[in-house]
Design an enzyme around this catalytic site. Sequence first.
Site, PDB file in Angstrom:
ATOM      1  N   HIS A 111      -2.951   8.264  -6.685  1.00 39.67           N
ATOM      2  CA  HIS A 111      -3.352   9.740  -7.297  1.00 39.67           C
ATOM      3  C   HIS A 111      -2.351  10.095  -8.247  1.00 39.67           C
ATOM      4  O   HIS A 111      -1.332   9.903  -8.065  1.00 39.67           O
ATOM      5  CB  HIS A 111      -3.410  10.736  -6.099  1.00 39.67           C
ATOM      6  CG  HIS A 111      -4.562  10.436  -5.044  1.00 39.67           C
ATOM      7  ND1 HIS A 111      -4.280   9.333  -4.141  1.00 39.67           N
ATOM      8  CD2 HIS A 111      -5.826  10.771  -4.621  1.00 39.67           C
ATOM      9  CE1 HIS A 111      -5.209   9.050  -3.444  1.00 39.67           C
ATOM     10  NE2 HIS A 111      -5.939  10.152  -3.618  1.00 39.67           N
ATOM     11  N   LYS A 138      -9.017   2.652  -5.622  1.00 37.79           N
ATOM     12  CA  LYS A 138      -9.610   4.034  -5.969  1.00 37.79           C
ATOM     13  C   LYS A 138      -8.484   4.655  -6.705  1.00 37.79           C
ATOM     14  O   LYS A 138      -7.418   4.550  -6.416  1.00 37.79           O
ATOM     15  CB  LYS A 138      -9.766   4.810  -4.718  1.00 37.79           C
ATOM     16  CG  LYS A 138     -10.299   6.288  -5.068  1.00 37.79           C
ATOM     17  CD  LYS A 138     -10.588   7.106  -3.958  1.00 37.79           C
ATOM     18  CE  LYS A 138      -9.269   7.460  -3.276  1.00 37.79           C
ATOM     19  NZ  LYS A 138      -9.658   8.458  -2.098  1.00 37.79           N
TER      20      LYS A 138
END
EC number: 4.2.1.10
Length: 215
Positions: A111, A138
């Site tokens: 992230h 991700k």
Amino acid sequence: MYAVASIPFTDLGQVKKLIIKSAAAGADFVELRLDYWTRKETPPFLEMIELARNYGLDVIVTVRDPEEGGVWSPPWRGEAYEMASEAGAVCDVEVKKFKELPCDRAILSVHYFRKPPREGEVRKLSQRALEAGAWAFKVATVVTDFPSYFLLFSESVHPRTAFMPMGEGTEALRLASALLGSFLNYGSVGEATAPGQVSVRQLTKALSALGGRGD
């Protein structure tokens, strides 16, 4: 491509309602964000996994690290992932910190809340995830425009890559992720768990229009 309903795991009654709401909205997965459970005892999430499956939903279990957007660092984090693994759920852990995959199906994630990753960083981390045998990779990142977002997306070498743009005004980019082939597409059914998150119903409509549900 799949639609994921991200659910803050706070109150059991509320979680149950959101699981049912996720199924009604057409989600494929529910993500149980266990880091929202701010008690010292391990959250009773196994019954929620069973409930989700009764409604035809697969389950992702996430105990997000505070450095990557989590609420807190609970003492039961390792235990929760062991329980999730035994239950056959997907586990989401940070690619920069993992030592071994906690589940047979593991998402390795990263992230970026302040600025996008440096050139080549997504390629490097996705390669690490691929070599580790991660089920999916991700990336959630702040981004300002579609061209730069597309360049970041194209860096990943993992065949199952999920991309989530974050920040105010990125809702359209979230929906565009499906056009680029994002493997997992996260939305909310209540409280948003990331900036710029759209609703699950919006996601499922976009994915259905593309005819791109599933692998």
